[in-house]
Design a protein around this motif. Structure first.
Motif, mmCIF file in Angstrom:
data_model
loop_
_atom_site.group_PDB
_atom_site.id
_atom_site.type_symbol
_atom_site.label_atom_id
_atom_site.label_comp_id
_atom_site.label_asym_id
_atom_site.label_seq_id
_atom_site.Cartn_x
_atom_site.Cartn_y
_atom_site.Cartn_z
ATOM 1 N N LEU A 208 0.877 -4.341 -27.395
ATOM 2 C CA LEU A 208 1.570 -4.522 -28.671
ATOM 3 C C LEU A 208 0.988 -3.645 -29.779
ATOM 4 C CD1 LEU A 208 2.095 -8.424 -28.757
ATOM 5 C CD2 LEU A 208 3.843 -6.668 -28.373
ATOM 6 N N TYR A 209 -0.296 -3.793 -30.059
ATOM 7 C CA TYR A 209 -0.845 -3.164 -31.258
ATOM 8 C C TYR A 209 -2.040 -2.258 -30.985
ATOM 9 C CZ TYR A 209 1.938 -7.093 -32.910
ATOM 10 O OH TYR A 209 2.945 -7.991 -33.100
ATOM 11 N N MET A 219 -0.215 -13.446 -21.287
ATOM 12 C CA MET A 219 -0.116 -14.891 -21.061
ATOM 13 C C MET A 219 0.216 -15.129 -19.599
ATOM 14 S SD MET A 219 1.846 -16.573 -24.297
ATOM 15 C CE MET A 219 0.953 -16.817 -25.861
ATOM 16 N N SER B 149 0.564 -11.564 -32.270
ATOM 17 C CA SER B 149 0.683 -11.205 -30.849
ATOM 18 C C SER B 149 0.852 -12.427 -29.956
ATOM 19 C CB SER B 149 -0.529 -10.384 -30.386
ATOM 20 O OG SER B 149 -1.741 -10.999 -30.754
ATOM 21 N N LEU B 150 0.106 -13.509 -30.243
ATOM 22 C CA LEU B 150 0.151 -14.701 -29.390
ATOM 23 C C LEU B 150 0.445 -15.939 -30.234
ATOM 24 C CD1 LEU B 150 -3.106 -14.130 -27.238
ATOM 25 C CD2 LEU B 150 -0.786 -13.423 -26.670
ATOM 26 N N ALA B 151 1.332 -16.778 -29.722
ATOM 27 C CA ALA B 151 1.621 -18.072 -30.355
ATOM 28 C C ALA B 151 1.554 -19.133 -29.267
ATOM 29 C CB ALA B 151 3.003 -18.056 -30.983
ATOM 30 N N GLU B 152 0.768 -20.171 -29.512
ATOM 31 C CA GLU B 152 0.594 -21.218 -28.498
ATOM 32 C C GLU B 152 0.969 -22.570 -29.083
ATOM 33 O OE1 GLU B 152 -3.329 -19.218 -26.299
ATOM 34 O OE2 GLU B 152 -3.523 -21.092 -27.426
ATOM 35 N N ILE B 221 6.228 -19.524 -20.704
ATOM 36 C CA ILE B 221 5.902 -18.341 -21.496
ATOM 37 C C ILE B 221 7.202 -17.844 -22.126
ATOM 38 C CG2 ILE B 221 5.027 -15.975 -21.496
ATOM 39 C CD1 ILE B 221 3.362 -16.760 -19.002
ATOM 40 N N GLU B 223 9.128 -14.946 -24.266
ATOM 41 C CA GLU B 223 9.118 -13.559 -24.752
ATOM 42 C C GLU B 223 10.013 -13.509 -25.982
ATOM 43 O OE1 GLU B 223 9.520 -10.575 -21.394
ATOM 44 O OE2 GLU B 223 10.187 -12.401 -20.395
ATOM 45 N N GLY B 227 8.732 -9.236 -30.230
ATOM 46 C CA GLY B 227 7.571 -8.625 -29.573
ATOM 47 C C GLY B 227 6.502 -9.576 -29.080
ATOM 48 N N PRO B 228 6.074 -10.556 -29.885
ATOM 49 C CA PRO B 228 4.981 -11.433 -29.458
ATOM 50 C C PRO B 228 5.311 -12.243 -28.212
ATOM 51 C CG PRO B 228 5.488 -11.769 -31.784
ATOM 52 C CD PRO B 228 6.541 -10.874 -31.236
ATOM 53 N N LEU B 229 4.260 -12.799 -27.615
ATOM 54 C CA LEU B 229 4.412 -13.748 -26.517
ATOM 55 C C LEU B 229 4.125 -15.162 -27.041
ATOM 56 C CD1 LEU B 229 2.534 -11.854 -23.638
ATOM 57 C CD2 LEU B 229 5.020 -12.134 -23.904
ATOM 58 N N GLY B 230 4.842 -16.126 -26.511
ATOM 59 C CA GLY B 230 4.618 -17.514 -26.888
ATOM 60 C C GLY B 230 4.343 -18.356 -25.663
ATOM 61 N N TYR B 231 3.524 -19.384 -25.859
ATOM 62 C CA TYR B 231 3.257 -20.353 -24.796
ATOM 63 C C TYR B 231 3.713 -21.716 -25.278
ATOM 64 C CZ TYR B 231 0.606 -24.014 -22.472
ATOM 65 O OH TYR B 231 0.250 -25.180 -21.834
#
Lengths: 353, 353
Positions: A208-209, A219, B149-152, B221, B223, B227-231
């Motif tokens: 990403l960055y 993940m 970038s990441l979200a949980e 997961i 998408e 852009g970011p990934l999430g859980y």
């Protein structure tokens, strides 16, 4: 163990050799006896900082020194195979930093060489020795969590935003998986230490960055052979995070470690929190964390194993299982998240033979 | 808004009707005017508890009462379609508890009926109104997180261990996805509120310890199109957890809500913690959480929308996007984690037409 300390030699004298050097200084079982780096200046500096009496002029000379009992490898991941196998063939016990290697093929060759050499071989998945993880394992073994359904782990830091072409970590062929092989692989071992072998991995990896060639956001969902599901999040584009949570039918456990104290492992437990939550409760009382010193303990175990007085906790098989999670994740990501099985990869690497 | 309160009627008078009833009691915009349940005893009890002046003897009679301006639906998920469409066709505005329906087909029919009726239609994805989520959104909009970038997220409780055949939640045809459609769907909305639409979902769902027909452990997961990934982790076999974390290039945010205060939404913020972590820092100072009252606010918005004085924040489209995450996850799980795209499911439900 007899009074004389185990004589170890360090090869690859970068930042991590110094972290482990400080760990060894806290030990009464290990002596920093010799060292080698291609760079004579680095060599001299390391020898001076740690009072190492011998500086080998070549790796061959280091291995030819019969006084050297064990070699501690902290060279770049993609050099592990050659450096480790050369030492094993010289009859030296080997401790290598994690991951065991950058590819499954190299890992398999290392495992076979270690088995053939019949000397102690240890891989530095030290994180499972953190007090928080030891306490979590105890809760599982004591049945205090009940039956675990969900396990979540995250290990992230800002490294990916700072990588340049000066470091091997920048390159996909030297460090495939980026943040996952450097950070996430720790939790790949921790989670298998806690819940047993992973059966399959579904994953998405993103660049990403970071300017590097490797992903900075990954993940993964881990399917454990024992039934529970695991989540492994790892990033290289945010402030540092190190967490592991377990949800059981009787209780939850939440572990959080201040990443900035990672290198000074004798302080890590005191900068960690572990809290529990019982069934139908919302309060989360703290759980006492046993004091550990992961780097020192791992090096002590290595020394004792050389003298036949300890068993290696993390050898080739455990390290291959952790690395297989990384490579299964990358393969799964290339296949839009489709689960990739671990067992064939571990078998193929030959670790179980 | 004029002084006279909006006259609302409640249909489905179980636990959740009472939670929303208490939310309405804290409002100065809504009047609990009428109610209906097939069970006359439940009806009388609800009317007495909330001082509701009218008890309809049938749903048709409730809808025939011209004084009723809006209907609040808290019947089982699999009855939503018929109950909602009947109200919309009677020209009543409708607020329904989440999820909008148990299937994408039903959700699509509801969305089309709402569009045709031209009256306000709201879905109770109230959680995005929690002070912690409002603050997180503000941080994102202000650029204080940098690039995420990441979200949980995790929403779990012990419900699955206690389910019996007396409740519709036990059955896969009435509540497909179990913990995911009941709990996880909240975060499916929260995460899309924070990061925009989900493009695809990879998931594994397991029925581990519940006696019900539905899964009690689901990991997904997400998408995101941005852009970011999430859980999204959700379980029904452990003590209660409600957490959401964001990792950005400038800062991280960690949100934790005491699940036991969920029902009393005017207290929820005071039982929550939100902390931040800046680049290169390990300290995590608390972030002030604005005071909210999610159920009251959502019902107030519904009332104001009926009078033309507010816009509905969560309507059919947002609710369909949340439900699509659930159904994409179940489809992905049946396909060993292979990513399932959301857009075709949302399009097919007809929400965007």
């Amino acid at each position: 163990m007899s009074d004389d300390k185990v004589r170890r030699a360090s090869v690859g004298l970068g930042r991590w050799a110094r972290v482990l050097g400080r760990g060894a200084q806290r030990s009464d079982k290990v002596e920093l006896y010799s060292c080698f780096s291609r760079d004579p200046e680095k060599r001299a500096k390391f020898a001076e900082e740690f009072g190492v009496p011998h500086q080998a002029s070549s790796y061959e000379n280091l291995l030819a020194d019969e006084a050297v009992e064990g070699v501690v490898v902290t060279t770049p991941n993609d050099t592990h195979k050659d450096v480790i196998i050369q030492a094993l063939r010289a009859g030296k016990a080997v401790y290598t930093d994690k991951p065991i290697a950058h590819t499954m093929e190299d890992a398999g060759e290392i495992a076979r060489a270690a088995a053939a050499a019949g000397v102690p071989f240890a891989v530095g998945h030290s994180a499972r020795r953190l007090g928080g993880h030891r306490a979590m394992k105890q809760w599982i073994d004591d049945g205090r969590l009940g039956r675990v359904s969900l396990a979540e782990a995250n290990f992230s830091n800002e490294r990916g935003l700072e990588l340049t072409t000066d470091t091997w970590r920048f390159f996909a062929d030297k460090s495939p998986g980026g943040a996952l092989i450097q950070l996430g692989v720790h939790h790949a071992d921790n989670l298998q230490y806690l819940l047993g072998p992973v059966a399959a991995v579904s994953s998405h990896a993103r660049k990403l960055y970071t300017k590097a060639e490797v992903p900075d956001a990954i993940m993964s969902i881990l399917e454990f052979e024992s039934g529970p599901l695991g989540y492994l999040g790892t990033g290289w584009a945010s402030p540092g995070v190190y967490q592991l949570r377990l949800q059981g039918t009787e209780a939850n456990l939440f572990y959080d470690l201040d990443f900035n104290n990672w290198d000074e492992s004798h302080l890590a437990d005191s900068k960690s929190t572990l809290v529990s939550q019982a069934y139908r409760q919302s309060v989360r009382p703290p759980v006492e964390i046993p004091h550990t010193d992961m780097f020192r303990e791992q090096l002590d175990e290595f020394a004792l194993a050389i003298r036949g007085e300890a068993k290696i906790e993390v050898g080739a098989l455990e390290a291959i299982r952790a690395l297989a999670v990384v490579h299964a994740a990358l393969e799964s990501s290339a296949r839009h998240g489709t689960a990739v099985e671990i067992a064939p990869m571990v078998d193929k690497a030959g670790a179980i033979t």
